[in-house]
Design a protein around this motif. Structure first.
Motif, PDB file in Angstrom:
ATOM      1  N   CYS A 143      -4.538  15.739  16.754  1.00  0.00           N
ATOM      2  CA  CYS A 143      -3.092  15.487  16.695  1.00  0.00           C
ATOM      3  C   CYS A 143      -2.304  16.759  16.392  1.00  0.00           C
ATOM      4  O   CYS A 143      -1.095  16.721  16.178  1.00  0.00           O
ATOM      5  CB  CYS A 143      -2.797  14.416  15.654  1.00  0.00           C
ATOM      6  N   GLU A 184      -6.091  10.682   7.904  1.00  0.00           N
ATOM      7  CA  GLU A 184      -4.738  10.114   7.861  1.00  0.00           C
ATOM      8  C   GLU A 184      -4.079  10.064   9.244  1.00  0.00           C
ATOM      9  O   GLU A 184      -3.052   9.425   9.420  1.00  0.00           O
ATOM     10  CB  GLU A 184      -3.841  10.854   6.862  1.00  0.00           C
ATOM     11  N   ASN A 185      -4.666  10.716  10.241  1.00  0.00           N
ATOM     12  CA  ASN A 185      -4.138  10.680  11.607  1.00  0.00           C
ATOM     13  C   ASN A 185      -4.876   9.695  12.508  1.00  0.00           C
ATOM     14  O   ASN A 185      -4.645   9.656  13.714  1.00  0.00           O
ATOM     15  CB  ASN A 185      -4.210  12.072  12.254  1.00  0.00           C
ATOM     16  N   ALA A 186      -5.766   8.892  11.952  1.00  0.00           N
ATOM     17  CA  ALA A 186      -6.592   8.002  12.769  1.00  0.00           C
ATOM     18  C   ALA A 186      -5.763   7.026  13.594  1.00  0.00           C
ATOM     19  O   ALA A 186      -6.000   6.862  14.795  1.00  0.00           O
ATOM     20  CB  ALA A 186      -7.590   7.253  11.898  1.00  0.00           C
ATOM     21  N   ALA A 187      -4.774   6.381  12.995  1.00  0.00           N
ATOM     22  CA  ALA A 187      -3.937   5.430  13.742  1.00  0.00           C
ATOM     23  C   ALA A 187      -3.142   6.167  14.818  1.00  0.00           C
ATOM     24  O   ALA A 187      -3.031   5.692  15.956  1.00  0.00           O
ATOM     25  CB  ALA A 187      -3.006   4.681  12.802  1.00  0.00           C
ATOM     26  N   ARG A 188      -2.610   7.317  14.471  1.00  0.00           N
ATOM     27  CA  ARG A 188      -1.853   8.124  15.441  1.00  0.00           C
ATOM     28  C   ARG A 188      -2.734   8.505  16.632  1.00  0.00           C
ATOM     29  O   ARG A 188      -2.318   8.430  17.779  1.00  0.00           O
ATOM     30  CB  ARG A 188      -1.333   9.368  14.733  1.00  0.00           C
ATOM     31  N   TYR A 189      -3.985   8.882  16.360  1.00  0.00           N
ATOM     32  CA  TYR A 189      -4.931   9.237  17.414  1.00  0.00           C
ATOM     33  C   TYR A 189      -5.202   8.044  18.325  1.00  0.00           C
ATOM     34  O   TYR A 189      -5.215   8.172  19.551  1.00  0.00           O
ATOM     35  CB  TYR A 189      -6.231   9.737  16.785  1.00  0.00           C
ATOM     36  N   LEU A 190      -5.420   6.870  17.726  1.00  0.00           N
ATOM     37  CA  LEU A 190      -5.663   5.664  18.529  1.00  0.00           C
ATOM     38  C   LEU A 190      -4.509   5.384  19.481  1.00  0.00           C
ATOM     39  O   LEU A 190      -4.716   5.052  20.644  1.00  0.00           O
ATOM     40  CB  LEU A 190      -5.865   4.449  17.612  1.00  0.00           C
ATOM     41  N   ILE A 191      -3.285   5.534  18.985  1.00  0.00           N
ATOM     42  CA  ILE A 191      -2.106   5.218  19.797  1.00  0.00           C
ATOM     43  C   ILE A 191      -1.791   6.325  20.801  1.00  0.00           C
ATOM     44  O   ILE A 191      -1.658   6.072  21.998  1.00  0.00           O
ATOM     45  CB  ILE A 191      -0.897   4.953  18.876  1.00  0.00           C
ATOM     46  N   ARG A 208       0.395  -0.621  19.483  1.00  0.00           N
ATOM     47  CA  ARG A 208       0.726  -1.066  18.118  1.00  0.00           C
ATOM     48  C   ARG A 208       1.646  -2.272  18.214  1.00  0.00           C
ATOM     49  O   ARG A 208       2.628  -2.277  18.947  1.00  0.00           O
ATOM     50  CB  ARG A 208       1.423   0.049  17.350  1.00  0.00           C
TER      51      ARG A 208
END
Length: 84
Positions: free
Chosen positions: A44, A65-72, A79
């Motif tokens: 990211c 802490e960037n895991a959700a951002r990476y998924l999206i 989301r």
């Protein structure tokens, strides 16, 4: 407080930490200190520093802490809010 056992993704050794601190600790075997990840840029675009908890996926480094951002942003996950 109960202790839990975690397994290091890098050295594959186990270590024990308090359950409520399980996400605050990196491997106690010292493998994070010289693993070459510090100074890297995650998927990211953020810098990885000593002690950061990371996820490795298909060779990509992702700050925890960037895991959700990476998924999206990278994998194209969607989301939504529950009930919509």
């Amino acid at each position: 407080m109960r202790k839990i056992t975690k397994k290091c993704w890098q050295c594959h050794r186990t270590f024990r930490v308090l359950e409520d601190e399980q996400y605050d600790h990196v491997c106690t075997n010292g493998c994070y200190e010289n693993n070459g990840l510090s100074g890297s840029i995650d998927a990211c675009g953020e810098e990885v520093t000593n002690g950061d908890e990371v996820i490795i996926h298909d060779g990509e480094i992702i700050l925890y802490e960037n895991a959700a951002r990476y998924l999206i942003e990278v994998l194209g996950a969607e989301r939504k809010n529950a009930g919509e």
